[in-house]
Design an enzyme around this catalytic site. Sequence first.
Site, PDB file in Angstrom:
ATOM      1  N   HIS A   1       0.938  -1.091   0.028  1.00 20.08           N
ATOM      2  CA  HIS A   1       0.074   0.023  -0.142  1.00 20.08           C
ATOM      3  C   HIS A   1       1.007   1.347  -0.052  1.00 20.08           C
ATOM      4  O   HIS A   1       1.760   1.286   0.606  1.00 20.08           O
ATOM      5  CB  HIS A   1      -0.791   0.016   1.116  1.00 20.08           C
ATOM      6  CG  HIS A   1      -1.679   1.234   1.549  1.00 20.08           C
ATOM      7  ND1 HIS A   1      -1.353   2.188   2.331  1.00 20.08           N
ATOM      8  CD2 HIS A   1      -2.870   1.741   0.844  1.00 20.08           C
ATOM      9  CE1 HIS A   1      -2.481   3.480   2.325  1.00 20.08           C
ATOM     10  NE2 HIS A   1      -3.297   3.027   1.270  1.00 20.08           N
TER      11      HIS A   1
ATOM     12  N   HIS B   1       1.523  11.233  -1.963  1.00 22.53           N
ATOM     13  CA  HIS B   1       0.215  10.958  -1.336  1.00 22.53           C
ATOM     14  C   HIS B   1      -0.532  12.223  -1.192  1.00 22.53           C
ATOM     15  O   HIS B   1      -0.042  13.159  -0.549  1.00 22.53           O
ATOM     16  CB  HIS B   1       0.553  10.391   0.271  1.00 22.53           C
ATOM     17  CG  HIS B   1      -0.593   9.821   0.752  1.00 22.53           C
ATOM     18  ND1 HIS B   1      -0.538   9.557   2.234  1.00 22.53           N
ATOM     19  CD2 HIS B   1      -1.913   9.379   0.383  1.00 22.53           C
ATOM     20  CE1 HIS B   1      -1.758   9.118   2.461  1.00 22.53           C
ATOM     21  NE2 HIS B   1      -2.608   9.086   1.582  1.00 22.53           N
TER      22      HIS B   1
END
Length: 593
Positions: A124, A170
């Site tokens: 992830h 992110h």
Amino acid sequence: MWKQTYRVCLCFRRRFNLRMAEAPDEIKRLFSQYSENGIMTAHHLRRFMVEVQKEEGATREDAQAIVDSLRELRHLNVLLRKGLSFEAFLRYLFGDVNPPLSSNQGVHHDMDAPLSHYFIYTGHNSYLTGNQISSDSSDVPIIKALQRGVRVIELDMWPNSSKDDIDVLHGGTLTPPVQLIKCLRSIKEHAFVASEYPVIITFEDHITPDLRAKVAEMVTQIYGDMLFCPEVECLKEFPSPESLKKRIIVSTKPPKKYIQAQEIRVKEIEKQKRKAETDEEASGKESSQLEGGDSAAGDSSESDEEDNNHEELPEESEKAQRDVVPEYVRLIAIHAVKRKGGLKNYLRINPDKVTRLSLNEQKFEKAVARHGKDTIRFTQRNLLRVFPKATRIDSSNYNPMLGWRYGAQMVALNMQGHGKSLWLMHGMFRANGGCGYVKKPEFLMKSDPDNEVFDPKAKLPVKTTLKVNVYMGEGWYYDFPHTHFDAYSPPDFYARVGIAGVPVDTVMKRTRALEDNWTPVWNEEFEFPLTVPELALLRIEVNDYDFSEKPDFGGQTCLPVWELRRGIRSVPLYDHEGEKFRSVRLLMRFEFV
């Protein structure tokens, strides 16, 4: 295999230069039983390997190779001319040549089933070096993950500051970016270092149509023939890992405009079908065109996973198609879906189309609590990805066992983190030769005549009992500073041993703590009744007991129960981050009754 033993001997030269701890009585008894006048010849050793270690295929030549390799220790007077002394025998037991999982079995699961039949080693936010808020984005953690055997890499794509290129970061955080092209090139270079089986890149797409065209060009040029691009628009069944060896697979949600066009097509088909049904009722005749039904019939037009009919798009969908980049859409081998409605709708199955669904850990927990059997049915054909909740800003992880119990193939963890959840992940993918794909148990892939499936919460009969004897440990003296555990005395080690699996099988037990001993000899036995051994991991942890403070960590490992080798085995331990210690290991025995 036996070429490794020379290195093992050199290792023992370092590790056993102190006085050997008193060995457990059972080890002494076995040496006495399988030796003569204090000498274990190759003939005796082969008998021991077959009868105690349950290595039915062991030959006299295999045993002789072990004896010959240990001749490097002759100058220490532990090897007699015709065979092994007791100390040399103990060194063989502790050696890398005697692991708990077979080192020469390699990939041994059936690799010809569809991808949906496998648990897949999944990361992830694979590009982050630390926490989820402010750590650097880099290709370094991607490389490390691939070298460990991870097969699913996640990249979040965003426009760069000048809007003319693609960054990976992110979104909505302080994480500095890394260029997409750098990540793609590093994936190509390291994809098949640890395993030949396919690498899946999951894109989180936050870019504009013109940048999608640039992504398509990048991916095509970098990967070339390595890229798997299906000839059909949507797969009816996933191909097998075997057929995709050394291939790169792209998975993402198709662009919104493409989805809108698909929805318009579904609406038009439903409209045409309703008209045909009306005409049929008026004429009193059956319509041969509708025999066999249509997978989209009765489905909500809000989903992007409705119809796989390849009829020409109606004219009104042309506007929706304008912003679609066909080169980008063709890259997407595994279509991800994001559905509207409740959890029941999320898990709806289209018999003519397979897809990938992503749920965060909280939504997944709700799904299995309310629709556990539907979740398993969904994962029998489709891919289900579970990922950490957004509040795990420290890159911590959830318990991956929950996902595996319900057949989720892509249980995505933060590989840049550490802790028990990640230890379980490492343990699961030590199975099947460490290739990153582990065949799911057959009971997760089957339905009975009443369409009933496996229930992880059901109370099942015990299928087997695993007996574990923790004999002793060795190596901390060489791998840790001598004041690491206690400034003034040796450590007080104890071992924790248990099972991670279905709820009824999950348990942890512990040995007593042994005071002031770098080489503890516990010699304690534990029994673990297992109702679902196919989903059980053996979890092992060693700590230094501290009366007034938190115990000091001394090593850990997790091992797939269904691949444990019976007999007395040398079990290497790993640090918090999952890196293997040079010397620390336990001597343990595994039996199934």
